[in-house]
Design an enzyme around this catalytic site. Sequence first.
Site, PDB file in Angstrom:
ATOM      1  N   ASP A  14       0.857  -1.190   0.000  1.00  0.00           N
ATOM      2  CA  ASP A  14       0.000   0.000   0.000  1.00  0.00           C
ATOM      3  C   ASP A  14       0.894   1.241   0.000  1.00  0.00           C
ATOM      4  O   ASP A  14       1.022   1.954   0.990  1.00  0.00           O
ATOM      5  CB  ASP A  14      -0.946   0.003   1.200  1.00  0.00           C
ATOM      6  CG  ASP A  14      -2.094   0.993   1.027  1.00  0.00           C
ATOM      7  OD1 ASP A  14      -2.121   1.693  -0.004  1.00  0.00           O
ATOM      8  OD2 ASP A  14      -2.959   1.070   1.919  1.00  0.00           O
ATOM      9  N   HIS A  66      -8.003   0.971   7.531  1.00  0.00           N
ATOM     10  CA  HIS A  66      -8.294   2.309   7.022  1.00  0.00           C
ATOM     11  C   HIS A  66      -9.561   2.845   7.684  1.00  0.00           C
ATOM     12  O   HIS A  66     -10.486   2.088   7.973  1.00  0.00           O
ATOM     13  CB  HIS A  66      -8.450   2.275   5.502  1.00  0.00           C
ATOM     14  CG  HIS A  66      -7.166   1.942   4.801  1.00  0.00           C
ATOM     15  ND1 HIS A  66      -7.101   1.565   3.481  1.00  0.00           N
ATOM     16  CD2 HIS A  66      -5.883   1.945   5.244  1.00  0.00           C
ATOM     17  CE1 HIS A  66      -5.848   1.343   3.140  1.00  0.00           C
ATOM     18  NE2 HIS A  66      -5.089   1.558   4.191  1.00  0.00           N
ATOM     19  N   HIS A  72       3.056   6.960   5.554  1.00  0.00           N
ATOM     20  CA  HIS A  72       3.917   6.130   6.407  1.00  0.00           C
ATOM     21  C   HIS A  72       4.379   4.843   5.727  1.00  0.00           C
ATOM     22  O   HIS A  72       4.926   3.965   6.371  1.00  0.00           O
ATOM     23  CB  HIS A  72       3.261   5.832   7.769  1.00  0.00           C
ATOM     24  CG  HIS A  72       1.849   5.342   7.699  1.00  0.00           C
ATOM     25  ND1 HIS A  72       0.809   5.973   8.353  1.00  0.00           N
ATOM     26  CD2 HIS A  72       1.305   4.285   7.070  1.00  0.00           C
ATOM     27  CE1 HIS A  72      -0.318   5.324   8.127  1.00  0.00           C
ATOM     28  NE2 HIS A  72      -0.037   4.287   7.356  1.00  0.00           N
ATOM     29  N   PRO A 115      -2.395   7.650  15.286  1.00  0.00           N
ATOM     30  CA  PRO A 115      -3.724   7.236  15.747  1.00  0.00           C
ATOM     31  C   PRO A 115      -3.655   6.075  16.734  1.00  0.00           C
ATOM     32  O   PRO A 115      -2.720   5.271  16.681  1.00  0.00           O
ATOM     33  CB  PRO A 115      -4.409   6.795  14.449  1.00  0.00           C
ATOM     34  CG  PRO A 115      -3.296   6.300  13.596  1.00  0.00           C
ATOM     35  CD  PRO A 115      -2.093   7.151  13.939  1.00  0.00           C
ATOM     36  N   SER A 150      -6.715   3.338  18.444  1.00  0.00           N
ATOM     37  CA  SER A 150      -7.718   2.472  17.815  1.00  0.00           C
ATOM     38  C   SER A 150      -9.032   3.242  17.840  1.00  0.00           C
ATOM     39  O   SER A 150      -9.088   4.371  18.330  1.00  0.00           O
ATOM     40  CB  SER A 150      -7.869   1.169  18.594  1.00  0.00           C
ATOM     41  OG  SER A 150      -8.467   1.454  19.855  1.00  0.00           O
ATOM     42  N   HIS A 162       3.647   4.924  13.498  1.00  0.00           N
ATOM     43  CA  HIS A 162       2.537   5.389  12.649  1.00  0.00           C
ATOM     44  C   HIS A 162       1.187   5.119  13.298  1.00  0.00           C
ATOM     45  O   HIS A 162       0.151   5.421  12.723  1.00  0.00           O
ATOM     46  CB  HIS A 162       2.607   4.740  11.263  1.00  0.00           C
ATOM     47  CG  HIS A 162       2.058   3.343  11.176  1.00  0.00           C
ATOM     48  ND1 HIS A 162       2.386   2.345  12.062  1.00  0.00           N
ATOM     49  CD2 HIS A 162       1.198   2.776  10.282  1.00  0.00           C
ATOM     50  CE1 HIS A 162       1.756   1.236  11.712  1.00  0.00           C
ATOM     51  NE2 HIS A 162       1.031   1.466  10.644  1.00  0.00           N
ATOM     52  N   GLY A 163       1.199   4.531  14.499  1.00  0.00           N
ATOM     53  CA  GLY A 163      -0.056   4.244  15.183  1.00  0.00           C
ATOM     54  C   GLY A 163       0.217   3.459  16.451  1.00  0.00           C
ATOM     55  O   GLY A 163       1.339   3.485  16.981  1.00  0.00           O
ATOM     56  N   ALA A 164      -0.814   2.760  16.920  1.00  0.00           N
ATOM     57  CA  ALA A 164      -0.654   1.954  18.129  1.00  0.00           C
ATOM     58  C   ALA A 164       0.043   0.631  17.810  1.00  0.00           C
ATOM     59  O   ALA A 164       0.836   0.130  18.601  1.00  0.00           O
ATOM     60  CB  ALA A 164      -2.020   1.675  18.756  1.00  0.00           C
TER      61      ALA A 164
END
Length: 390
Positions: free
Chosen positions: A78, A154, A260, A292, A294, A316-318
């Site tokens: 992606d 997403h 990312h 982000p 969740s 880039h997130g959790a």
Amino acid sequence: MHTSAKAVIETEALPIKLWLAEEQMEAGALEQARNLANLPFAFRHIAIMPDTHQGYGMPIGAVLATKGAIVPNAVGVDIGCGMCSLRTTLEEIDADDLKAIMKIVRETVPVGFSHHDEPQDEAWMPRIKGELPIVSQEYERALYQVGTLGSGNHFIEIQKGSDGYIWIMIHSGSRNLGFTVANHYDDLAKQLNKDAGNEAPEGLAYLPESSEYFKLYQDEMNYCLEFALANRTLMMERVKAAFTEVVSDVGFADFINKPHNFAAEEKHFGETVIVHRKGATRARSGEWGMIPGSQGTRSFLVKGKGEAQSFESCSHGAGRIMSRSQARKRLDLKEEVDALKRQGILHAIRNRRDLDEAPGSYKDIDEVMQNQTDLVEVQVELQPLAVIKG
């Protein structure tokens, strides 16, 4: 030598610097990190972010710098996947308006494997410059996919910020365009490596700088990055239109975009290298980014601190704590739904197959943020109000 990492593994050709405890890494992700550290063209060290988990070939939440080679799968399928955020001028929004907005968004933004029924205005598409064989081949199909969410993790989320404002956040990528480009060049890399007798570990086939495909992949990848931004921007326009239709007198400001999944030529430790970030966000000094949680936990708008040891990167997130199939088997549907209801979040969990995106399938975002205080500084905390998932 100074390092801000939580742990350093020094058993491989290059050090592996971890922004989490070594025992917090799953065995598969650790093995993949070791493979990266032994690539002959890897530079300086490998950086592993606190949200890391096993991917294909390379862990998600890893940063690989290289000299003389590019690894398509160290960007991933992606290409350009990332986040964008937009602040509204609203300080409050009631539940009925929120439901009405989300209804319009669902009607105007296809999710999952759905595309638009009609091609979108070509003005949304980045201009093709030079020779881009796969992009050109997929261009017509991409006209139906620009402005669509996709599946998996997403999301489109409406949030309340600690700055007092309502925010919109979108996470999506380059859809089938990026997927096709990624697989095409990964297949070419595998064949090139095999022909040269240089077979890389699984998922880490590479294009040497001497190959004609080296620059071609970079050019097609960069187009996919532009397309992914166009995709998020068009979705954001549709969400803005929904807000405008439901709420009178709403304005928008402070658009932030951060991919990312990408590879970029950058200067680190005095040398020009190609930095591959797979599920990692660039965090140069003062650079805005998004991390982000969740759909049941906070997200964060951050500014980078430009930490050299992480190649100026952050999480880039959790990050996942269990695979999608494990989440569907192990998590309790009622417990996950009840927890979201208690917080008053308009969520996206309807049945067991949605549990792969339940809060329980993700790491503790507070712990992830605590592990990277040297990489980023939190500017705004964002509490979820309503979520649409792919």
